[in-house]
Design a protein around this motif. Structure first.
Motif, short mmCIF file in Angstrom:
data_model
loop_
_atom_site.label_atom_id
_atom_site.label_comp_id
_atom_site.label_asym_id
_atom_site.label_seq_id
_atom_site.Cartn_x
_atom_site.Cartn_y
_atom_site.Cartn_z
N PRO A 1 0.78 -1.09 0.11
CA PRO A 1 -0.09 0.08 0.05
C PRO A 1 0.81 1.07 -0.02
N ILE A 2 0.45 2.47 -0.76
CA ILE A 2 1.04 3.62 -0.84
C ILE A 2 0.09 4.64 -0.71
N ILE A 3 0.75 5.48 0.24
CA ILE A 3 -0.18 6.83 0.27
C ILE A 3 0.66 8.18 -0.23
N MET A 4 0.25 8.66 -1.21
CA MET A 4 0.87 9.90 -1.59
C MET A 4 0.83 11.22 -0.76
N LEU A 5 2.05 11.63 -0.42
CA LEU A 5 1.99 13.02 0.38
C LEU A 5 2.49 14.16 -0.82
N THR A 6 1.81 15.37 -0.90
CA THR A 6 1.97 16.41 -1.75
C THR A 6 1.44 17.75 -1.27
N ALA A 7 2.06 18.62 -1.70
CA ALA A 7 1.59 20.00 -1.21
C ALA A 7 0.81 20.56 -2.39
N LYS A 8 0.71 19.53 -3.48
CA LYS A 8 -0.06 20.11 -4.67
C LYS A 8 -1.74 19.61 -4.54
#
Length: 234
Positions: free
Chosen positions: A79-86
């Motif tokens: 499992p992958i959770i993406m983190l971004t300021a966008k």
């Protein structure tokens, strides 16, 4: 039950510190990487239960790492959770299209992060084998670390045990020597490909009882495959 292991991948130390504190307070174990190369080695060696992956990383983006992991069948279920300021919708869609399981836009609260993380882990389910792995009369118990053939104990070294665990968990597929090195020896271990051949011979010798060594087959031009079905046809 042992707490889940989370890999944080972010090039900003302050962000990693904030995430680590929040996760450790929620009783998760945390490992960290600041770039894609470190992250991929930790995925292979540490086998985390989930990755918190920053979109923007130096040299290679988090999106590219997610795409790489999802293309490899051995890490596709991670499992992958993406983190971004966008926060733009097209960026969110692009992240999810790579195979990411969720997407969180910075800034976010630790409470929201932990809630989303728990939801993704629930959907993912267990990743490590706990029940005995079997093939014909061959039984490998990952808990007691024992191998038997038709009830008789089989003695083998730790590398052969890991190799057999991998084969029993991934039957009927051919793997290259490089793939076996990555997923049995680990991403940070530098050994020659012929090392695989040496341990394959040792494993076959250990499984020779009642002809179970025939399950480990050489695939010309590729590497090796563990197959009960093919062996029974021979």
């Amino acid at each position: 039950m042992q707490s889940k292991k989370i890999l944080i991948v972010d090039d900003e130390a302050a962000v990693r510190d904030m995430l680590r504190v929040a996760l450790e307070m929620a009783d998760y174990r945390v490992i960290e990487a600041e770039n894609v190369q470190e992250a991929h080695a930790l995925v292979i060696d540490e086998k985390p239960d989930l990755i918190l992956l920053d979109w923007m990383l130096p040299d290679v983006s988090g999106v590219e790492l997610a795409r790489r992991l999802k293309r490899d069948e051995l890490t596709a279920a991670l499992p992958i959770i993406m983190l971004t300021a966008k926060g733009e919708e097209d960026h969110k869609v692009k992240g999810l299209e790579t195979g990411a399981d969720d997407y969180i836009t910075k800034p976010f609260s630790p409470r929201e992060l932990v809630a989303r993380l728990k939801a993704v882990l629930r959907r993912a389910g267990p990743t490590e084998p706990e029940e005995p792995l079997t093939a014909g009369g061959l039984v490998l118990d990952p808990i007691s670390h024992r191998v038997t053939i038709n009830g008789q104990a089989v003695d083998m070294g730790p590398t052969e045990f890991r190799l057999l665990t991998f084969f029993l968990s991934h039957q009927e597929r051919a793997y290259t020597r490089t793939q076996l090195l990555d997923h049995v020896w680990g991403g940070n271990v530098y050994v020659e490909e012929r090392t695989v051949d040496v341990h394959i011979r040792r494993l076959r010798k250990a499984l020779a009882l009642d002809g179970h060594d025939r399950y480990i087959q050489t695939v010309r031009g590729t590497g090796y495959r563990f197959s009960v079905q093919t062996a029974e046809k021979v």
